[in-house]
Structures are given as C-alpha cells and as structure tokens.
Design a protein around this motif. Structure first.
Motif, PDB file in Angstrom:
ATOM      1  N   THR A 151      -3.096   3.071   7.698  1.00  0.00           N
ATOM      2  CA  THR A 151      -4.339   1.347   7.391  1.00  0.00           C
ATOM      3  C   THR A 151      -3.681   0.823   8.645  1.00  0.00           C
ATOM      4  O   THR A 151      -2.478   1.041   8.485  1.00  0.00           O
TER       5      THR A 151
ATOM      6  N   GLY B  67      -5.972 -13.596   0.556  1.00  0.00           N
ATOM      7  CA  GLY B  67      -5.248 -13.356   1.973  1.00  0.00           C
ATOM      8  C   GLY B  67      -5.747 -12.866   3.373  1.00  0.00           C
ATOM      9  O   GLY B  67      -5.946 -13.591   4.024  1.00  0.00           O
ATOM     10  N   LEU B  68      -6.835 -11.467   2.812  1.00  0.00           N
ATOM     11  CA  LEU B  68      -7.484 -11.004   4.010  1.00  0.00           C
ATOM     12  C   LEU B  68      -8.705 -12.224   4.690  1.00  0.00           C
ATOM     13  O   LEU B  68      -8.650 -12.157   5.686  1.00  0.00           O
TER      14      LEU B  68
ATOM     15  N   GLY C  33      -4.508   4.609   2.070  1.00  0.00           N
ATOM     16  CA  GLY C  33      -5.920   3.658   3.618  1.00  0.00           C
ATOM     17  C   GLY C  33      -7.044   3.081   2.444  1.00  0.00           C
ATOM     18  O   GLY C  33      -6.197   2.927   1.498  1.00  0.00           O
TER      19      GLY C  33
ATOM     20  N   ALA D 106       0.706  -1.024   0.398  1.00  0.00           N
ATOM     21  CA  ALA D 106       0.079  -0.051  -0.249  1.00  0.00           C
ATOM     22  C   ALA D 106       0.862   1.131   0.354  1.00  0.00           C
ATOM     23  O   ALA D 106       0.769   2.818  -0.374  1.00  0.00           O
TER      24      ALA D 106
HETATM   25  P1  ADP Z   1      -4.361  -9.481  -2.437  1.00  0.00           P
HETATM   26  O1  ADP Z   1      -3.426  -9.136  -1.461  1.00  0.00           O
HETATM   27  O2  ADP Z   1      -4.131 -11.037  -3.171  1.00  0.00           O
HETATM   28  O3  ADP Z   1      -4.801  -8.542  -3.472  1.00  0.00           O
HETATM   29  P2  ADP Z   1      -5.982  -9.071   0.476  1.00  0.00           P
HETATM   30  O4  ADP Z   1      -7.239 -10.392   0.704  1.00  0.00           O
HETATM   31  O5  ADP Z   1      -4.297  -9.501   0.901  1.00  0.00           O
HETATM   32  O6  ADP Z   1      -6.240  -9.986  -1.053  1.00  0.00           O
HETATM   33  O7  ADP Z   1      -6.099  -7.670   0.026  1.00  0.00           O
HETATM   34  C1  ADP Z   1      -7.647  -7.418  -1.084  1.00  0.00           C
HETATM   35  C2  ADP Z   1      -7.581  -6.360  -1.342  1.00  0.00           C
HETATM   36  O8  ADP Z   1      -7.643  -5.092   0.469  1.00  0.00           O
HETATM   37  C3  ADP Z   1      -5.903  -5.559  -1.917  1.00  0.00           C
HETATM   38  O9  ADP Z   1      -6.240  -5.853  -2.871  1.00  0.00           O
HETATM   39  C4  ADP Z   1      -5.941  -4.253  -1.731  1.00  0.00           C
HETATM   40  O10 ADP Z   1      -6.646  -3.340  -2.153  1.00  0.00           O
HETATM   41  C5  ADP Z   1      -6.835  -3.950   0.234  1.00  0.00           C
HETATM   42  N1  ADP Z   1      -5.455  -4.204   0.998  1.00  0.00           N
HETATM   43  C6  ADP Z   1      -5.433  -5.192   1.984  1.00  0.00           C
HETATM   44  N2  ADP Z   1      -5.359  -4.488   2.685  1.00  0.00           N
HETATM   45  C7  ADP Z   1      -4.428  -3.154   2.805  1.00  0.00           C
HETATM   46  C8  ADP Z   1      -3.542  -1.499   2.984  1.00  0.00           C
HETATM   47  N3  ADP Z   1      -2.824  -1.929   4.360  1.00  0.00           N
HETATM   48  N4  ADP Z   1      -3.743  -0.711   2.586  1.00  0.00           N
HETATM   49  C9  ADP Z   1      -4.707  -0.609   1.400  1.00  0.00           C
HETATM   50  N5  ADP Z   1      -5.530  -1.807   1.084  1.00  0.00           N
HETATM   51  C10 ADP Z   1      -4.878  -2.881   1.437  1.00  0.00           C
END
Ligand code: ADP
Length: 673
Positions: free
Chosen positions: A661, A636-637, A612, A568
């Motif tokens: 964030t 991931g998340l 963000g 990010a």
């Molecule tokens: P990926 O990393 O493969 O895109 P994730 O589930 O880890 O899958 O994240 C999903 C989305 O969440 C990301 O594509 C990003 O847009 C957003 N995201 C995750 N963490 C952050 C962060 N720290 N700051 C901004 N956006 C984030």
C-alpha cells in the motif's frame, strides 16, 4: 401565435352568435315578405281574372238585352201595342230604367218606364237627357248597330240621384230604317243584375272615371281594412267604362295564410332551436371548462407528487406511470408503458421472486394495505429500496381491471437512517476520543516530569563525562547519552503536541525542510526496521521546498505511517521480487489542483510491500478505534488524517504494485510560486 385573452374569445363568440341570429332573422323576414308578396300576387291575379269575367258578364248581358229589344221590335209593329210588350222586357231586365221607341228624328213614338222605379223622370223631364240620346244614336248610325252613350248623373227627388247610360238601337223594317229603340240603363243595375251575386260576394264593384272617381258602387267592405283593387276596361260601342273591383288585402279563408303562418312558425321554431342550441353550447362549454380545470388540477397533482404511481392491467402490463415514477426508475413514460413481465426496473437477480409475487397478486390475493418493501433498479443499474402499496383498480361496472400502486423511494430514508447510525457511532467514538484525550493529557502530565528528569540526568552525565575525556568508550557513551537526551526531549515534545491536539489549541507552524522531518524520525524508524529486517529507502526530491507545518505533529504522522507500513510486512511474509522487504519514504513537490492557485504543495508517500488493505477494511480505515492488530489502538490513521487536514492537505492511500500500500499526504510548501 399570440394568445387571445379569455374575454376576447368570449366577446368574439358572442359576436358570432349575434351575427348568426341576425342573419337567421333577416332571412326569415325576407322569407315572410316573399311569401306575403307571393300571396298578394296570387290574390291580385285572382282579382284580375274575376274582374275580366265580370266585364264579360256585363257585355254578355248587354248583348242579350239588345237581342231581346230586337225581338220586341219584330213583335210590336205599332206604337199602341209596343208599351205592353216593352213592359215584359222591363219586368225581366231590372237594369233597364226606361224604354223608348223614337222615330228617325228622335221624336218619341212610345215610351215605357221600369216598373221598379217608375218616377225617374218625375224630378227632371226626359228631354234633359236628350243630348246623351243623340250622342248614342249618332254613334249607332255610324256603326249601324247598337251604340252606348257616356254615363251621366240623373238627379231624383229628395236629393238622391242615379247614374244612367243610354243605348240607341237603330231599327229596320223591311230593309227601311224604322226609328230607334232607346234603352236607359242604370249603371248600378248593370252590376247587380248582370253579375251573379255569388261572384260579387266579399268584393266591391264600381264603375269609375279614368281619374279614379267612383260613379257607382255595389257591394260593401268592412271599413278600416287595407284594400287592393284592379281596374278592368269594359269597351262598349260608342263608350268605354272602367270597372273597378276591390277586395280586402287580407284574403278571406284560412288557406292562403297557411304558408305565412307556417313560415312564421318555422321562423319562431328556428329561433327557439337557436336559443336551445346556444344554451346547450353554453352548458357544454361550462362542462368542458370544468373538465379542463379538473384535468389540469389532476395533472398538477400527479406532477407534484413525489410518490410514484403505476397502474397495471390484469396481465401485468403497465398502463400508466406518473412523472415521479419515471424519475425514480430513470426511464421515460414511453419506455415503461405497455411493458410486461419482467419489468425494466426489476433487478435481474430478483426477477424470479418478483414474478412469483406478481402471480400471487394476479391470482386475486390482496396484499397488505400497509404495503411491502421491495427493491427496484434504476436505468443506470443502481438498486434502491421502495415501499409499494397496491390497490385494485375497479371500473364503473364494478369489475377489476388491474392494480394501482403507490411507490415510495426509501433511499433517502435509508440514507438518513444510516447517517443517524453513523453519527451515533461517531458520537460514541468522539466520547471515547475525548476520554483518550483526557487520558493522554494525564499521561503527558505524568510523563513530563520523569522525562524532564531523564533529560536533566542525561545532561548531568554528559557534564560529568566532560568533553575532554578521550577514549572510544567515552565517545560511544556520550553518543548514547546524547540520544537519550534527544529522545527524552522528543518524547516531551510529542506529549506536548498530543496535549495541544486534544485541547485543540492553535499549534505553532514554521517552515521546516523536508529532510529535517525525515532526519528527526530516522533513528526511531531504524530501530524498528532493524528489528524487523526491513530496508528503509528515503528519497527527497532535489527541488523539494520546505513545508509550512507543525513539525512535531508531522513527524508523528510520518512515524505512524511508517510504523504501519513496517507492521504490514511481518518477517516471513511474501516480499519484494528482490527478496528484501523495503519501506520507502519519499517527498516531492506537486502542482496545485487549482490552476489559479499560487500555493505549492509537497507530497509525502510512505510505500510498503505488505499484504495490502482489503476493500472491507478500506471503508473503515479512518474510523476511530478500527484496528486489526491485537495491541493496536486504531487511532493512528484517524489522527494522521486530522493533522494533515488541519494543515490544509489531504491523506489518501492506494494499492502498490505488485503488493502493498502507498499512503500519500500533502502539506503546503512554505514558499508560494
Ligand atoms: P493501529 O495501527 O493502532 O491499528 P491505525 O489507525 O494506524 O491503528 O491503523 C488501523 C488499521 O489499518 C490497522 O490495524 C491495519 O489493519 C490497517 N493498516 C494501516 N496501515 C496499513 C498498511 N500500510 N498496510 C496494511 N494495513 C494497514
């Protein structure tokens, strides 16, 4: 107030009714009785008046008779000429049975019987009546005028008899006493001759003894009828007689009965009216009861409806709302009734559109029977979709007085539609996840062997180099190969953990010091951080306890969050005020949310100073396959949250000041409080 059971109320009403009827009947009976009493008193008064006049008639007749007899004596000087003149009097006065002229010693000088009953003294001689004559004459001498004897019964032939009375009139001639004139009266004759027949009609007249024994009766009454009577004293010089006048208790003629009959008819009609009134009352009560039941039924129906009902008049004013409608819009009936355009539940931004819609409806154009969809606003400002079905309100005269609307709250329907769409999406995502899982296990299977080979080759190279080979190059080489070995083992562990996760097996948990978790991922993080020019800041609180977790999975979570944070903050983007882009990983113990729980928690935070997360992205962040990165998987998340929640903790994120964030997650501490 204690409620009276319905049968109690019913019996009390009947009791009151019964009492009223009884009272009315008693009053009527008293009225009839009083009327009859009044009528009787009237009749009695009339009878008394009639008896008094009869007595007067008798006395007048006797006086007139005395005058006639005096006239006779003045005309008849000799005993020889006397009987001829006496005959005239006897012929005209039928009540006199016998006339005598006697001298001063009561020796008869001349006599004359009545021509109507000549043989009165045929059965018994006249001298037997002398004592009564003497009594009368003694009295006449004493009062120097005509005197009467008491009546006496005089037997006639064939067992018959007659009640007689003597009258002695002392005579004078030229101032000298000249004997007596004795007239013998028939008591019955006194009544028939001296009282006019029309006066006696319908009545019975009798002479009676003081004890009530009747001496002579004149007139006849129908037998078997109750009789009322009056007694009237007839006071004659020397004797007193009682005249008894009788008449039937029910007076002749219809007039006296009119009052009684009128009262009786009145009484009957009053009873009739009472009965009609009672019937009317009963019918009214029945109607009222039915109406109350119908109203209660309607109210129960209205209250139980989940559909909102609203009536409006032709000007658009609300005239009726049911409880469901009030509940729907969150306003009370008082707040709604009487309100006009704009209605309090119209969203302000749509007032113009709704106003036009209402104008169309008021213009008389009917809206579709199946209704139309609209949006209303609750009192707290939230909007909700509704389906409105309208029908015209027509009164009894057939004119339209307004509109009745049935309003259905579609929120629930929309929510379930949304839920079914979301679950559909989840299903698809799950299917994709399952596929990814399968692929992951295939990959892990495939990767296991090369990784094992790398590990064993690395061990072999280390062994070949040997521990006692001195030199800086060898040391670096050894370190590098050592790292290769560690990473190969780590990759193996990650792959096994992913496999475990996909297969949903129970993973191994252990107490892991927080610093060990950070140490394990630090080399990988540093590689990436260095590449992107990002500073890493790792802070572990001194009193931070070890956490109870699946070490590999938590490392994976930390790695993922840290990697996202770094991604990010791409090079060239705005950064921290210090000018350096920085990623901070920290851990600190936190209190349990529940006061009763003894469980301690450790909160991990991964804070970046990136761009963000927009509100739009925030909603879908944990949705599988949501990604904004061209090469991202978007898993991931979602995986991170699953892992944290499997440990009993929670994962959340919040904006970081001034930008960026913070992702925070909690894990249980290995020791309890
Ligand atoms: P990926 O990393 O493969 O895109 P994730 O589930 O880890 O899958 O994240 C999903 C989305 O969440 C990301 O594509 C990003 O847009 C957003 N995201 C995750 N963490 C952050 C962060 N720290 N700051 C901004 N956006 C984030």
């Amino acid at each position: 107030m204690a409620s009276v059971p319905w049968f109690g109320r019913l019996s009390r009403r009947w009791l009151l009714w019964g009492l009223t009827c009884l009272l009315v009947m008693a009053l009527l009976a008293v009225l009839v009785f009083l009327v009859r009493e009044y009528e009787e008193t009237q009749t009695l008064t009339r009878l008394e008046r009639s008896a008094a006049s009869m007595s007067m008639d008798v006395r007048t007749g006797l006086t007139r008779s005395v005058q006639n007899l005096l006239a006779l004596h003045s005309l008849a000087p000799t005993p020889s000429s006397w009987p001829g003149l006496a005959a005239d009097i006897l012929a005209s006065q039928r009540e006199i049975m016998h006339l005598e002229w006697r001298d001063r010693d009561l020796n008869p000088l001349a006599t004359r019987p009545t021509p109507y009953l000549p043989d009165v003294y045929a059965y018994r001689p006249r001298r037997d009546a002398l004592p009564d004559v003497i009594q009368a004459c003694l009295n006449a001498d004493r009062i120097s005028g005509p005197a009467y004897s008491n009546s006496y019964f005089w037997p006639l032939a064939q067992g018959q008899g007659i009640e007689l009375m003597e009258m002695c009139l002392p005579l004078n001639r030229d101032g000298q006493a000249d004997g007596y004139l004795i007239a013998t009266y028939a008591m019955a004759g006194l009544l028939t001759e001296l009282i006019p027949a029309e006066v006696r009609r319908g009545q019975r007249v009798a002479w009676t003894e003081p004890d009530g024994t009747r001496l002579t009766i004149v007139g006849d009454l129908p037998t078997g009828l109750p009789v009322m009577h009056v007694n009237q004293l007839v006071d004659l010089p020397g004797a007193t007689y009682i005249l008894r006048l009788e008449q039937p208790r029910i007076a002749d003629g219809w007039l006296p009965h009119v009052l009684t009959v009128a009262v009786a008819v009145l009484a009957l009609s009053l009873l009739g009216v009472l009965a009609l009134l009672a019937r009317d009352l009963r019918l009214r009560q029945l109607a009222e009861q039915k109406l109350a039941e119908a109203l209660a039924f309607r109210k129960a129906m209205e209250d139980s409806l989940v559909t909102g009902l609203r009536a409006r008049d032709m000007e658009g004013r609300i005239t009726y709302v049911n409880p469901a409608f009030c509940q729907m819009v969150g306003l009370s009936a008082e707040q709604l009734l009487g309100t006009s355009v704009p209605a309090p539940y119209w969203p302000p931004e749509q007032i113009e559109e709704y106003r036009q819609r209402l104008a169309v409806r008021l213009a008389g154009r009917l809206l579709p029977r199946e209704g139309f969809e609209s949006e209303f606003m609750r009192s707290d400002g939230t909007r909700f979709p509704v389906l409105i079905i309208e029908a015209p309100l027509i009164n009894a005269q057939g004119t339209q007085t307004g509109w009745m609307s049935a309003i259905l709250d579609l929120s629930e329907q929309r929510r379930s539609e949304e839920m079914s769409r979301a679950s559909q999406e989840r299903l698809q995502a799950t299917a994709r996840l399952a596929m990814a899982g399968e692929m992951a296990s295939l990959i892990s299977h495939e990767l296991n062997q090369p990784l094992a080979a790398i590990a064993s080759y690395a061990t072999g190279v280390l062994n070949l180099i040997g521990p006692n080979q001195a030199g800086a190059d060898t040391t670096e080489l050894r370190t590098a190969i050592q790292r290769i070995l560690e990473q190969a083992e780590r990759a193996g562990r990650v792959i096994r953990s992913v496999g475990d996760l996909v297969r949903r097996r129970e993973r191994e948990r252990e107490a892991v010091p927080v610093a060990a978790l950070f140490d394990a991922i630090l080399p990988l993080l540093q590689l990436q951080a260095r590449k992107l020019g990002i500073a890493l800041d790792i802070r572990v609180a001194d009193d931070c306890p070890p956490v109870w977790c699946d070490r590999t999975m938590v490392e994976q979570v930390l790695l993922n969050l840290a990697r996202n944070g770094m991604q990010a903050m791409p090079p060239g983007e705005p950064s921290t005020p210090s000018g350096r882009r920085r990623l901070r990983l920290s851990a600190q113990p936190v209190r349990s949310a529940s006061a009763h729980s003894t469980q301690r928690w450790v909160e991990f935070a991964v804070a970046d100073h990136g761009r963000g997360i927009s509100a739009e992205d925030a909603e879908r962040l944990f949705t599988p396959f949501f990604t904004t990165k061209p090469e991202g998987m978007g898993l991931g998340l979602n995986l991170c949250r699953t892992v944290v929640e499997q440990h009993g903790g929670g994962l959340r994120f919040e904006p970081q000041q001034p930008c960026g964030t913070v992702f925070r997650f909690t894990l249980p501490a290995a020791d309890t409080l």
